[in-house]
Structures are given as structure tokens and as C-alpha cells.
Design a protein around this motif. Structure first.
Motif, PDB file in Angstrom:
ATOM      1  N   ILE A  67      -9.179  -5.369   7.845  1.00 30.09           N
ATOM      2  CA  ILE A  67      -9.498  -6.330   6.780  1.00 30.09           C
ATOM      3  C   ILE A  67      -9.128  -5.693   5.445  1.00 30.09           C
ATOM      4  CG2 ILE A  67     -11.419  -7.429   5.531  1.00 30.09           C
ATOM      5  CD1 ILE A  67     -12.601  -8.153   8.178  1.00 30.09           C
ATOM      6  N   MET A  68      -8.418  -6.446   4.638  1.00 32.24           N
ATOM      7  CA  MET A  68      -7.965  -5.896   3.349  1.00 32.24           C
ATOM      8  C   MET A  68      -8.427  -6.778   2.206  1.00 32.24           C
ATOM      9  SD  MET A  68      -4.141  -4.647   4.197  1.00 32.24           S
ATOM     10  CE  MET A  68      -3.850  -3.447   5.496  1.00 32.24           C
ATOM     11  N   VAL A  69      -8.586  -6.149   1.038  1.00 33.71           N
ATOM     12  CA  VAL A  69      -8.961  -6.934  -0.140  1.00 33.71           C
ATOM     13  C   VAL A  69      -7.866  -6.790  -1.202  1.00 33.71           C
ATOM     14  CG1 VAL A  69     -10.680  -7.326  -1.942  1.00 33.71           C
ATOM     15  CG2 VAL A  69     -11.414  -6.745   0.373  1.00 33.71           C
ATOM     16  N   ASP A  70      -7.758  -5.613  -1.820  1.00 33.13           N
ATOM     17  CA  ASP A  70      -6.767  -5.466  -2.888  1.00 33.13           C
ATOM     18  C   ASP A  70      -5.393  -5.067  -2.348  1.00 33.13           C
ATOM     19  OD1 ASP A  70      -7.887  -2.937  -2.250  1.00 33.13           O
ATOM     20  OD2 ASP A  70      -6.860  -2.123  -3.984  1.00 33.13           O
ATOM     21  N   GLY A  71      -5.383  -4.354  -1.218  1.00 32.27           N
ATOM     22  CA  GLY A  71      -4.101  -3.974  -0.627  1.00 32.27           C
ATOM     23  C   GLY A  71      -3.399  -2.843  -1.351  1.00 32.27           C
ATOM     24  N   THR A  72      -4.097  -2.160  -2.257  1.00 29.85           N
ATOM     25  CA  THR A  72      -3.425  -1.102  -3.030  1.00 29.85           C
ATOM     26  C   THR A  72      -4.146   0.236  -2.932  1.00 29.85           C
ATOM     27  OG1 THR A  72      -4.639  -1.694  -5.020  1.00 29.85           O
ATOM     28  CG2 THR A  72      -2.505  -2.738  -4.718  1.00 29.85           C
ATOM     29  N   GLY A  73      -5.108   0.350  -2.039  1.00 29.11           N
ATOM     30  CA  GLY A  73      -5.792   1.639  -1.883  1.00 29.11           C
ATOM     31  C   GLY A  73      -6.963   1.827  -2.830  1.00 29.11           C
ATOM     32  N   MET A  74      -7.400   0.752  -3.491  1.00 30.30           N
ATOM     33  CA  MET A  74      -8.450   0.907  -4.501  1.00 30.30           C
ATOM     34  C   MET A  74      -9.848   0.567  -3.997  1.00 30.30           C
ATOM     35  SD  MET A  74      -6.687   1.496  -7.317  1.00 30.30           S
ATOM     36  CE  MET A  74      -7.771   1.004  -8.608  1.00 30.30           C
ATOM     37  N   CYS A  75      -9.949  -0.392  -3.076  1.00 29.25           N
ATOM     38  CA  CYS A  75     -11.289  -0.912  -2.776  1.00 29.25           C
ATOM     39  C   CYS A  75     -11.931  -0.265  -1.549  1.00 29.25           C
ATOM     40  CB  CYS A  75     -11.228  -2.428  -2.582  1.00 29.25           C
ATOM     41  SG  CYS A  75     -10.423  -2.893  -1.039  1.00 29.25           S
ATOM     42  N   GLY A  76     -11.163   0.277  -0.677  1.00 26.50           N
ATOM     43  CA  GLY A  76     -11.715   0.943   0.507  1.00 26.50           C
ATOM     44  C   GLY A  76     -12.020  -0.013   1.663  1.00 26.50           C
ATOM     45  N   ALA A  77     -11.752  -1.305   1.492  1.00 32.26           N
ATOM     46  CA  ALA A  77     -12.094  -2.274   2.546  1.00 32.26           C
ATOM     47  C   ALA A  77     -11.359  -1.985   3.854  1.00 32.26           C
ATOM     48  CB  ALA A  77     -11.762  -3.688   2.080  1.00 32.26           C
ATOM     49  N   CYS A  78     -10.157  -1.458   3.765  1.00 25.58           N
ATOM     50  CA  CYS A  78      -9.316  -1.316   4.958  1.00 25.58           C
ATOM     51  C   CYS A  78      -9.423   0.067   5.582  1.00 25.58           C
ATOM     52  CB  CYS A  78      -7.878  -1.615   4.585  1.00 25.58           C
ATOM     53  SG  CYS A  78      -7.235  -0.388   3.442  1.00 25.58           S
ATOM     54  N   ARG A  79     -10.560   0.748   5.347  1.00 25.81           N
ATOM     55  CA  ARG A  79     -10.749   2.098   5.904  1.00 25.81           C
ATOM     56  C   ARG A  79     -10.540   2.110   7.410  1.00 25.81           C
ATOM     57  NH1 ARG A  79     -15.291   2.176   2.891  1.00 25.81           N
ATOM     58  NH2 ARG A  79     -16.708   1.971   4.657  1.00 25.81           N
ATOM     59  N   LYS A  96      -8.422   6.930   6.548  1.00 22.99           N
ATOM     60  CA  LYS A  96      -7.179   6.514   5.868  1.00 22.99           C
ATOM     61  C   LYS A  96      -7.348   5.074   5.411  1.00 22.99           C
ATOM     62  CE  LYS A  96      -4.640  10.145   6.935  1.00 22.99           C
ATOM     63  NZ  LYS A  96      -4.048  11.008   5.962  1.00 22.99           N
ATOM     64  N   PHE A  97      -6.577   4.679   4.402  1.00 23.35           N
ATOM     65  CA  PHE A  97      -6.573   3.289   3.967  1.00 23.35           C
ATOM     66  C   PHE A  97      -5.336   2.623   4.595  1.00 23.35           C
ATOM     67  CE2 PHE A  97      -8.837   4.818  -0.059  1.00 23.35           C
ATOM     68  CZ  PHE A  97     -10.056   4.721   0.575  1.00 23.35           C
ATOM     69  N   ALA A  98      -5.604   1.616   5.438  1.00 22.55           N
ATOM     70  CA  ALA A  98      -4.491   0.983   6.159  1.00 22.55           C
ATOM     71  C   ALA A  98      -3.455   0.418   5.190  1.00 22.55           C
ATOM     72  CB  ALA A  98      -5.020  -0.120   7.074  1.00 22.55           C
ATOM     73  N   CYS A  99      -3.916  -0.091   4.051  1.00 23.51           N
ATOM     74  CA  CYS A  99      -2.982  -0.741   3.127  1.00 23.51           C
ATOM     75  C   CYS A  99      -2.072   0.254   2.421  1.00 23.51           C
ATOM     76  CB  CYS A  99      -3.746  -1.552   2.088  1.00 23.51           C
ATOM     77  SG  CYS A  99      -4.665  -0.532   0.929  1.00 23.51           S
ATOM     78  N   PHE A 100      -2.573   1.448   2.214  1.00 25.66           N
ATOM     79  CA  PHE A 100      -1.868   2.399   1.362  1.00 25.66           C
ATOM     80  C   PHE A 100      -1.166   3.474   2.182  1.00 25.66           C
ATOM     81  CE2 PHE A 100      -1.947   6.246  -1.334  1.00 25.66           C
ATOM     82  CZ  PHE A 100      -1.170   5.776  -2.374  1.00 25.66           C
TER      83      PHE A 100
HETATM   84  S1  FES Z   1      -7.381  -3.117   0.972  1.00 27.35           S
HETATM   85 FE1  FES Z   1      -8.503  -2.101  -0.553  1.00 27.35          FE
HETATM   86  S2  FES Z   1      -8.159  -0.034  -0.077  1.00 27.35           S
HETATM   87 FE2  FES Z   1      -6.937  -1.071   1.347  1.00 27.35          FE
END
Ligand code: FES
Ligand SMILES: Cc1cc2nc3c(=O)[nH]c(=O)nc-3n(C[C@H](O)[C@H](O)[C@H](O)COP(=O)(O)OP(=O)(O)OC[C@H]3O[C@@H](n4cnc5c(N)ncnc54)[C@H](O)[C@@H]3O)c2cc1C
Length: 547
Positions: free
Chosen positions: A488-500, A508-512
Motif C-alpha cells: 500500500i502506498m501513499v506518497d510514492g516518494t519514500g516520505m510517508c513510510g506507508a509502503c514499508r 525498505k520502502f517499496a516505492c523508493f
Molecule cells: S509510499 Fe510513502 S514511503 Fe512509500
């Protein structure tokens, strides 16, 4: 009533989680006259507990009450500064702002108090972050003098301290009048902040770009520095002749946002309009569509394995979607969308000629390609069949033999087989009911390939159980296996941590860092658990939606 008793009565009946109780206490406290220092301190101590709850309650009245409390404490005067200072150190970053605003109401005295302490906290990162942030809350012209101290503190080995320093400089630039900044300070600020544009951390570069953009907007830059910044922002945004944009979207976005503020005469921007218009829409199978979108800047840079974050309408959620193809010359990108919930259903209800609200990308790293030449297998399930095509094409172009394996429930659910066939040397189809190709799962087809030839590389994109089963099959054979993690992703840039995600025991952050990871190292159980985190909310959103 004794003076201490009158305050005691207020404190006794105060419940800092109840808006009604806080209102009563606040009104009672405001009515008191000639408060002693002890009384002010007792009231400050009790009322300020609201600051700790306000960001975590759903109440709409509590934030307003917090502002009134912050004002009241501010009016108690400099006697409260040492207490507020200690609370700022203890607080989380959000709560520190509430204490900081009360302290900042003491003007120069408060400012000098913090500045005199800054050096003592140089090695205490959390405290330093809070103090730097509080310095940005002062609205007096003298606050500009804090900027050199902030920039000195920002020269730190913890990038979060640096990022906060630059954020605070930006806030002060925005808040204070231009006359607060001397000529000398403007030049020093520019040089110091500009250097951070080459910092390896995206967040630092973003905050530096924002602070410089605000200086530009405020008219604080010399002509020479404005030109220098203009060229740099063009480069960051990928609009100069080199087309080498900053790889962090958040930094590019800052540069893009400030480009219109440069002096018109110096604007020579080659315009790329990204309308995000849907140029074509095609049904692939029930509930799954192929879209072509107008997005020339993205089309210029996107690579196989990368993804976009799309918000179809202004009030929609933003969701990650892989790219399954592009046309660099015509400036378009292709996606496959399977409707599984609210946002994917909203997207699939859109038609050719409609416009997406926004499309962010390219995001994530491109798929890792094999380092030697041999037989590679790409495996797709669901939308993954589209997502593997660009990488299959790249692998073939490198001279590999590429075998595609596709899994679906039945013949009706198969998608993009002609496109995949073009990208591969061979395509094997598996369906659960045997209505097309081999009856069974993708692993059955993979086993056939592994039994007959040596495979050097496997890429699997699709449902988690499929990626897990593929990884298990290749583990003992030590075949390099990559999977694309649909966290699950929110910002997609490694900032929010949702995609841990957990890979090889590390977070790791899946998006980054991804979305592709070594399948033999991925903790699939953890991924599955996290994917279900919002299941109830997702069901409710879907049930209540109007497309
Ligand atoms: S979607 Fe926010 S850190 Fe990956
Ligand atoms: C890197 C990546 C690439 C993807 N590529 C595609 C693609 O090309 N085509 C496609 O159809 N789908 C793709 N997905 C999955 C797609 O993002 C989700 O199906 C979508 O977010 C679901 O949103 P929803 O509101 O329709 O459904 P919801 O009701 O919100 O969720 C339905 C399911 O999707 C998952 N999900 C929900 N929100 C997200 C989110 N923000 N990020 C990831 N998963 C989520 C949940 O675990 C849930 O099981 C991709 C996901 C990732 C992470």
C-alpha cells in the motif's frame, strides 16, 4: 478564596481530553487577575497538556482551543520561557510547535533565549530539530538574525536536522518582511542554501529548493543569483538541454512550482504540457482496461518496472499503477487498471477524452536486468502481465532468450497476450480451469521450463501468493528472482513510510527502494498482513461510492 486555591479549583476539574471541560477551564483562567508566577506555572502546566492530545483526537474544537491556550500562555510573559523550553525538548515535533508558539509570543526575549541554548543541543538531534523549528515561529523582524545560526546548525550529519533547518529558513523568508533581511544576509543565505541542492538526500534538496524559491518570490535574490537559480531549477525540472532531471519527484516539483516566478525576460522554458488526457481506452477483460495517457515528460524518462501514482479526480485517493508501455515520441504512457476497489473503479469509469487530475512519475527504480546473457523468464498475473512487457523487451534487446509465463483464472481473464508475445521468444499460458493453455498455475509452467533448460533470471509481477510460490520454487536452484511488491502506498516518494516492507531482515520502502526486490529475501507474510491493514475502510469506501 486563596490565590492558589482558585487555580487549584480550575485544575482539579480540568479534563484535557474534553473540549467542554477545557473551554470552562480556559474561561475561568482568563477571568483571573494578578496571577502569581506559581499560579501561571500551574495553569500553563495543566492547560498545555491539551497540546499533547490535540493532534491525535478527531475533535474539530480542540485545535481551536489549543490556539486560545497557546495565546493565554504567551500572555503570561517571559516567566514561562524556561518551562516552555523544557516542554519543547520533550515534545514530538508537532506538539513542539504549540509550545513554541507560546514561547514565540515573548518576542526578542524568547528568541534570544533559544539562540543562547542552540549550541548546547548540537549533539542531541531530536532536541535540535524541535528548537530549529521553533525559531521559525517568530514573527518579529529580529528573527531574520536567527538564520545564520539555523544554517550553521543545519550543517549536521543527520539529514533530518539539515532538512528542518532549511524548512525553517523557508518559513522565516515567507513570514518576514523583505526589509528584515540585510543585503549581506541575503547573499550569505543564498550561498549556504544553494549548496544543499546537491545533497544526496531528496528531502534536503527539496527543502533547499523551497527556501530558495521563497527567496526568489520575496525579491531577496540579486540578479546574478536569480539567473543562477533559474538555470539550476530548469536542470532540476529536466527542462534544459541536458534533460537530466533530479531523480526525486519532490525536488522536481519544487523547481517546477517556482519557475513561473522568475523574471519574465529570463524565461526561455521549453513548454511541455502534461494534460493527463486519456487518449485511448480499451477493454482487456471484465473489469480491466488499458489506457493511453498524454504525459510527455513522464514518457521521456520512464523505464520498465517503474510506476505512476494517479489521482483520477480531485477528491480521489492517489494509487500506484505500473506502466506497461510508452511512446516517447508522441509523449504518451500506457497503463492497465484492474478494478478491485473504489479508486480503480473510478478510473475504469473514465472515458477517452477525460483528464486525470494528476499523474506523478516515473516513480521507483527500474527493474533490475540480468548481468549475463541466458534464458530469462518473466511471469505475470493480473495487471502484472502488462507490467512485465517493458522489461521483457529490454532483456530480449540485450540478447537474452525471454520466456513469458502468464497465469489467469480462465481464458476470459487473459490480457495482453499479443503484446507479450511480441516482447518474448516464447509465451506459455496457464489457466486455473484449463480453458486456455496449461491447466494449473504459473509455477506448473515454470517447472516445465526449469526441467528443460538452464534459467539465469526470473521476474514475477502479480498477486502476492503467486510471487511467493515462484520465489520458493527458484530458491533452491539459486536463480536470481525478482518480484514487484504491491505494498500500500501513499506518497510514492519514500516520505510517508506507508509502503514499508521487510527484505533480508531490513526495512525498505517499496516505492523508493523498489518496487522490485530479491524474491528470496522478501518477508511475504508481513507484506500480506500490511496489505490487509485497511480492509474494512476499503470495503466501506467501495460500498459508499458514486462513480
Ligand atoms: S509510499 Fe510513502 S514511503 Fe512509500
Ligand atoms: C508499485 C505498484 C504497482 C501497481 N500497478 C498496478 C497496475 O498496473 N494495475 C492495477 O490495476 N493495479 C496496480 N497496483 C495495485 C493498485 O495500486 C491497487 O489495486 C489500488 O491501489 C487499489 O485501490 P482501490 O481504491 O481501487 O481499492 P482499495 O479498496 O483501496 O484496495 C483494494 C486492494 O488494493 C490494495 N491497495 C489499496 N490501496 C493501495 C495503494 N495505495 N497501493 C497499493 N495497493 C493498494 C489493498 O491491499 C487492497 O487489497 C499496483 C500497486 C503497486 C504498489
Amino acid at each position: 478564596m486563596e490565590t492558589n486555591d482558585r487555580v487549584y479549583t480550575i485544575i482539579q476539574s480540568l479534563d484535557t481530553r474534553s473540549a467542554e471541560s477545557v473551554t470552562q477551564a480556559l474561561n475561568a483562567a482568563k477571568a483571573l487577575r494578578d496571577l502569581t508566577t506559581d499560579e501561571k506555572l500551574s495553569l500553563t502546566r495543566s492547560l498545555s497538556e491539551v497540546f499533547f492530545h490535540v493532534h491525535h483526537t478527531g475533535s474539530t474544537s480542540m485545535p481551536k482551543l489549543a490556539v486560545l491556550i497557546e495565546k493565554l500562555i504567551g500572555k503570561f510573559g517571559p516567566e514561562m520561557i524556561p518551562f516552555l523550553f523544557q516542554e519543547i525538548l520533550k515534545a514530538d515535533t508537532e506538539t513542539a510547535v504549540d509550545f513554541g508558539k507560546s514561547l514565540a509570543r515573548n518576542g526578542v526575549v524568547g528568541l534570544e533565549f533559544i539562540l543562547s541554548k542552540l549550541d548546547d543541543y548540537r549533539e542531541r538531534d531530536h532536541d535540535l530539530i524541535n528548537l530549529i523549528q521553533v525559531l521559525s515561529l517568530f514573527k518579529i523582524p529580529e528573527a531574520a538574525k536567527a538564520i545564520p545560526a539555523i544554517l550553521a546548525a543545519a550543517q549536521h550529519n543527520n539529514h533530518q536536522v539539515t532538512a528542518m533547518g532549511l524548512y525553517s529558513v523557508g518559513r522565516l523568508v515567507q513570514k518576514l518582511r523583505p526589509t528584515a533581511f540585510s543585503e549581506e544576509l541575503r547573499l550569505k543565505m543564498f550561498d549556504a542554501v544553494f549548496r544543499f541542492l546537491s545533497n544526496p538526500q531528496g528531502l534536503v534538496r527539496k527543502n533547499a529548493a523551497r527556501a530558495l524559491g521563497k527567496m526568489l518570490r520575496k525579491g531577496l535574490l540579486s540578479k546574478e543569483n536569480e539567473q543562477k537559480l533559474y538555470k539550476t531549477f530548469l536542470a532540476i525540472a529536466g527542462r534544459d538541454e541536458h534533460h537530466n532531471w533530479d531523480r526525486a519527484f519532490i525536488v522536481r516539483r519544487e523547481a517546477e512550482d517556482f519557475l513561473p516566478y522568475f523574471c519574465q525576460s529570463s524565461l526561455h522554458i521549453r513548454q511541455y504540457s502534461q494534460s493527463y488526457k486519456i487518449l485511448s481506452k480499451r477493454l482487456l477483460c471484465p473489469n480491466t482496461y488499458h489506457f493511453t495517457i498524454d504525459a510527455p515528460l513522464i514518457a521521456k524518462k520512464i523505464e520498465g518496472g517503474q510506476f505512476l501514482i494517479i489521482r483520477p479526480h480531485i477528491l480521489s485517493e492517489r494509487i500506484p499503477l505500473s506502466v506497461c508501455g510508452w511512446d516517447r515520441k508522441n509523449g504518451s504512457v500506457n497503463i492497465v487498471v484492474s478494478a478491485v476497489g473504489k479508486t480503480t473503479t473510478q478510473i475504469n469509469a473514465m472515458e477517452k477524452g477525460d483528464f486525470f487530475e494528476d499523474v506523478v512519475g516515473p516513480l521507483g527504480e527500474r527493474s533490475i536486468l540480468p548481468t549475463s546473457i541466458g534464458t530469462c523468464v518473466v511471469i505475470g498475473g493480473g495487471y502484472g502481465t502488462g507490467a512485465i512487457i517493458p522489461t521483457a523487451r529490454d532483456m530480449k534487446a540485450l540478447g537474452n532468450k525471454v520466456i513469458g509465463i502468464v497465469g489467469a483464472r480462465n481464458q476470459e481473464s487473459l490480457i495482453m497476450i499479443p503484446e507479450l508475445t511480441q516482447a518474448c521468444d516464447e509465451v506459455m499460458i496457464t489457466t486455473n480451469d484449463g480453458s486456455s493453455g496449461l491447466q494449473g498455475f504459473v509455477t506448473d509452467a515454470l517447472k516445465l521450463v526449469l526441467d528443460r533448460e538452464k534459467v539465469i533470471y526470473v521476474l514475477a509481477v502479480g498477486p502476492v501468493p503467486m510471487m511467493k510460490a515462484v520465489s520458493e520454487m527458484t530458491r533452491s536452484l539459486k536463480i536470481n528472482t525478482y518480484v514487484s511488491l504491491n505494498a500500500i502506498m501513499v506518497d510514492g516518494t519514500g516520505m510517508c513510510g506507508a509502503c514499508r516492507v521487510t527484505v533480508g531482515g531490513e526495512t525498505k520502502f517499496a516505492c523508493f527502494h523498489g518496487p522490485d526486490f530479491d524474491g528470496h529475501k522478501v518477508d511475504f507474510e508481513n507484506l500480506t498482513k500490511r496489505q490487509k491493514m485497511f480492509a474494512r475502510q476499503e470495503q466501506m469506501a467501495f460500498a459508499n461510492m458514486n462513480v
